[in-house]
Design a protein around this motif. Structure first.
Motif, short mmCIF file in Angstrom:
data_model
loop_
_atom_site.label_atom_id
_atom_site.label_comp_id
_atom_site.label_asym_id
_atom_site.label_seq_id
_atom_site.Cartn_x
_atom_site.Cartn_y
_atom_site.Cartn_z
N SER A 376 22.78 63.30 25.50
CA SER A 376 22.88 62.69 26.83
C SER A 376 23.90 63.40 27.71
N SER A 377 23.88 63.03 29.00
CA SER A 377 24.87 63.52 29.95
C SER A 377 26.26 63.00 29.65
N ASP A 378 26.36 61.95 28.81
CA ASP A 378 27.70 61.45 28.46
C ASP A 378 28.36 62.31 27.38
N LYS A 379 27.76 63.49 27.07
CA LYS A 379 28.32 64.52 26.19
C LYS A 379 28.31 64.09 24.72
N THR A 380 27.53 63.08 24.38
CA THR A 380 27.48 62.60 23.00
C THR A 380 26.07 62.70 22.45
N ILE A 381 26.00 62.60 21.10
CA ILE A 381 24.72 62.50 20.39
C ILE A 381 24.76 61.19 19.62
N LYS A 382 23.76 60.34 19.86
CA LYS A 382 23.70 59.07 19.15
C LYS A 382 22.65 59.14 18.05
N VAL A 383 22.98 58.52 16.92
CA VAL A 383 22.10 58.51 15.74
C VAL A 383 21.55 57.08 15.59
N TRP A 384 20.21 56.95 15.67
CA TRP A 384 19.56 55.63 15.66
C TRP A 384 18.76 55.45 14.36
N ASP A 385 18.83 54.25 13.78
CA ASP A 385 18.00 53.90 12.63
C ASP A 385 16.68 53.35 13.16
N THR A 386 15.55 54.00 12.81
CA THR A 386 14.25 53.59 13.31
C THR A 386 13.41 52.88 12.26
N CYS A 387 14.05 52.49 11.15
CA CYS A 387 13.28 51.88 10.06
C CYS A 387 13.67 50.43 9.79
N THR A 388 14.97 50.16 9.68
CA THR A 388 15.40 48.82 9.24
C THR A 388 16.19 48.08 10.32
N THR A 389 17.37 48.61 10.68
CA THR A 389 18.25 47.87 11.61
C THR A 389 17.95 48.15 13.08
N CYS A 392 22.27 51.79 16.57
CA CYS A 392 22.99 53.06 16.56
C CYS A 392 23.89 53.12 15.32
N GLN A 393 23.67 54.14 14.47
CA GLN A 393 24.44 54.28 13.25
C GLN A 393 25.78 55.00 13.50
N LYS A 394 25.75 55.96 14.44
CA LYS A 394 26.98 56.70 14.71
C LYS A 394 26.82 57.46 16.03
N THR A 395 27.94 57.74 16.67
CA THR A 395 27.97 58.57 17.87
C THR A 395 28.73 59.85 17.56
N LEU A 396 28.06 60.99 17.70
CA LEU A 396 28.66 62.30 17.42
C LEU A 396 29.26 62.85 18.71
N GLU A 397 30.56 63.11 18.67
CA GLU A 397 31.26 63.60 19.85
C GLU A 397 31.85 64.98 19.57
N GLY A 398 32.08 65.75 20.63
CA GLY A 398 32.66 67.08 20.47
C GLY A 398 32.29 68.03 21.58
N HIS A 399 31.07 67.89 22.10
CA HIS A 399 30.67 68.75 23.22
C HIS A 399 31.47 68.39 24.47
N THR A 400 31.75 69.41 25.27
CA THR A 400 32.47 69.19 26.53
C THR A 400 31.53 69.26 27.73
N GLY A 401 30.25 69.37 27.47
CA GLY A 401 29.25 69.39 28.53
C GLY A 401 28.05 68.55 28.14
N ILE A 402 27.08 68.45 29.04
CA ILE A 402 25.85 67.69 28.80
C ILE A 402 25.14 68.25 27.57
N VAL A 403 24.65 67.36 26.71
CA VAL A 403 23.85 67.79 25.54
C VAL A 403 22.40 67.95 26.01
N LEU A 404 21.90 69.21 25.98
CA LEU A 404 20.60 69.54 26.56
C LEU A 404 19.50 69.73 25.52
N SER A 405 19.85 70.05 24.26
CA SER A 405 18.81 70.37 23.29
C SER A 405 19.26 69.99 21.87
#
Length: 628
Positions: A376-389, A392-405
């Motif tokens: 996302s433009s909020d510079k994070t990557i979110k990890v979602w469980d699509t099977c049971t719960t 969002c399982q975790k938010t991966l942070e570290g990029h200083t710009g928009i995550v594009l790919s």
């Protein structure tokens, strides 16, 4: 200041407790020094009290000349800057300060009680009190003779007017003492507004009236009149004016056409929404009919089960059954004729849920097993469980710009960003592994294939070893941003401006180049028989994979086609497209038609991902929706 104004000022000060000024203890009071010049008060560069919302912070910080006719009350001074209040506000501690002094940044504390300051509400009463005070026009002031920088006194040769603080703008905009630049020549000295008319009569820098057409004459007013009798443009004056009017008419016509286009786009969006509402209404009617039919069938079963105990009422029951069967036949006839609605033999995708959590637009999606990754433009990557719960399982942070790919290979997740880097993450532990300084420009797209990682940016594709992350090769010859990369079989397909290049995975050489129309290629998808590309100009081009002959151009979107995805089942291939127009479309590759249009997002749909027959869509509205 008139006696009535002075009394009103004293009255306003007496109600300091209502203005938020009552907590200024006497020992903290501070009044800057003023020196008199005649009967006037010279204030050293006090900020303007005018509350002009159009002024930015730089203008706010600039000093303005303020010479009050009477000394301001000492309680009208800010204890932080020592000047007359500029946009006074009441803070959380109950005291009044300049708005800029409170909001300028840092940990600003109250000098009275040492509490952290926070803006609460504007002090309108103090604002109005200061606005009623009399000052000299700034064009009637000059630097003080005492030599102190920023100190001013009344200029006897300047504007003699005294005005209210809140009326100074209106007066100074019209003041005859305001210095103006000669319109004929910037080399002329500054001239007072009231002297401008006399100056123009004697100015020797008068330009020809036809200067805008190319005449270079410069002289006095009398010389100009003589020149106009021989100026070659004078004879063409009517033609030039007529041409200029026609150009203006064409510009107005062009603006009207732009407005018409905007109106038509708006109407098209409204029509799409109306069609969507009608589809919902039809689905609801079909559900109601199914429910009614089920209830009728249950009633018949009950009647059949009790037939042996109701022999005396058999005739009546048969008559009722006959009436019910007639009604069912009538309902089926209406369904088959399309009077109420018809059943689609193809599966219809419906929105099953929404993932919410990002604080900005979602630009990329990637699936690994039961996990969905979103950038996302909020510079994070979110990890979602699509099977049971489904959370969002975790938010991966570290990029200083928009995550594009995003892309996945094995147990590693790779993310490309506007900060020009690629970050490697371990999927099992959801932890950061390594950062690759990849490009000089944003990393627009990523794909992994044949133990290699391909990253696309401006006019270049870089190739890295998927295991060691070492740089292997740079693929050049691209004419614009590489926004789309797809690996399929033995080939990698890249999309840039009106071009798709096919690269051999073994040799990393170009084996085919496809030219297209419609601007930049934003998305690519590959099926078992076709290659598809979504473009900037709303269309999807389709080529045959065997001979690369163009088969079809799919139209329907009214915005850039940002993403494509494929779901293949035996006997059917469905291609999904996401667009700037906020819709998703489902295309049947058997007959090359749009089978369904889905509108649920509140913003442009930017990315797609598929997993186990489900479709995930990310959009500018910061959400990810699940379709099935």
């Amino acid at each position: 200041m008139s006696p009535s104004n002075r009394d009103r000022s004293a009255s306003n000060v007496s109600y300091d407790s209502e203005l938020g000024l009552d907590c200024h203890d006497e020992k903290f009071s501070f009044v800057p020094h003023h020196r008199r010049t005649g009967s006037n008060i010279s204030a050293r560069s006090f900020p303007s009290v005018s509350s002009d919302e159009e002024e930015d912070d730089d203008v706010f910080l600039s000093d303005e000349i303020l010479i009050f006719t009477e000394p301001p009350n000492k309680k009208l001074y800010c204890l932080l800057c020592g000047k007359v209040f500029k946009d006074p506000v009441i803070t959380s501690c109950g005291h009044t300060y300049c708005k800029w002094c409170v909001t300028r940044g840092g940990q600003v504390k109250c000098p009275v009680d040492d509490k952290k300051l926070a803006f609460v509400v504007a002090n309108i009463a103090v604002q109005e009190q200061i606005g009623e005070m009399q000052i000299h026009c700034k064009y009637g002031c000059r630097p003080s003779s005492n030599g102190v920088p920023g100190d001013y006194e009344v200029n006897p040769n300047g504007c003699p007017m005294t005005i209210k603080v809140n009326e100074r703008r209106a007066h100074e905009n019209e003041c005859g003492y305001a210095p103006l630049q000669c319109p004929n020549n910037s080399a002329c000295p500054m001239i007072r507004k009231m002297d401008m008319e006399a100056h123009l009569k004697i100015c020797d820098q008068r330009k020809c009236d036809h200067q805008k057409y190319g005449c270079m004459f410069v002289g006095t007013e009398q010389e100009l009149q003589t020149h106009l009798t021989s100026c070659r443009y004078e004879s063409m004056k009517e033609f030039l004016q007529s041409t200029e009017e026609k150009v203006a008419e064409l510009q107005l016509s062009l603006e009207k056409k732009d407005q018409d286009i905007g109106f038509l786009r708006s109407m098209l969006g409204k029509l799409s929404e109306r069609v969507d509402r009608l589809e919902k209404a039809n689905e609801l009617k079909i559900d109601i009919l199914d429910e009614n039919q089920s209830r009728l069938e249950k009633s018949i079963d009950v009647l059949d089960g009790n037939q042996s105990r109701m022999t005396n009422e058999l005739y009546d029951l048969r008559r009722d059954c006959s009436m019910i069967n007639d009604e069912l036949s009538h309902i089926n006839a209406r369904l088959n004729s399309g009077a109420v609605g018809c059943y689609d033999t193809q599966p219809v995708f419906k929105c099953k849920g929404t993932f919410v959590g990002h604080q900005g637009p979602v630009w990329c999606l990637c699936v690994h097993g039961d996990l969905l990754f979103s950038g996302s433009s909020d510079k994070t990557i979110k990890v979602w469980d699509t099977c049971t719960t489904y959370t969002c399982q975790k938010t991966l942070e570290g990029h200083t710009g928009i995550v594009l790919s995003l892309c996945v290979h094995g147990t590693k997740l790779y993310s490309g960003s506007a900060d020009c880097t690629i970050r490697v993450w371990d999927i099992d532990t959801l932890t950061f592994v390594k950062e690759i300084q990849a490009h000089d420009n944003p990393v627009c797209t990523l794909v992994a294939a044949n133990n290699m990682l391909f990253s696309g940016s401006l006019k270049v594709i870089k190739v890295y070893d998927i295991h060691t992350h070492e740089f292997k090769r740079e693929l050049t010859g691209l004419n614009h941003w590489v926004r789309a990369l797809v690996a399929s079989g033995n080939y990698v397909y890249s999309g840039s401006y009106q071009t798709i290049k096919v690269w051999d995975l073994k040799t990393l050489e170009i084996v085919h180049v496809l030219q297209t129309s419609g601007g930049s290629v934003y998305s690519i998808a590959v099926t078992s028989h076709y290659l598809l590309a979504g473009t900037y100009e709303n269309c999807i081009h389709v080529w045959d994979l065997e001979n690369y002959d163009q088969q079809e151009t799919l139209t329907g979107h009214v915005g850039t086609v940002y993403a494509l995805a494929v779901i293949q089942v035996p006997g059917s291939t469905r291609v999904f497209s996401a667009s700037y127009d906020r819709t998703l479309r489902v295309w049947s590759m058997e007959n090359m038609i749009c089978a369904q249009t889905m509108l649920r997002h509140q913003g442009s749909v930017a990315c797609l991902a598929v997993s186990r027959g489900r479709l995930f869509s990310g959009a500018v509205d910061s959400t990810v929706k699940v379709w099935q």
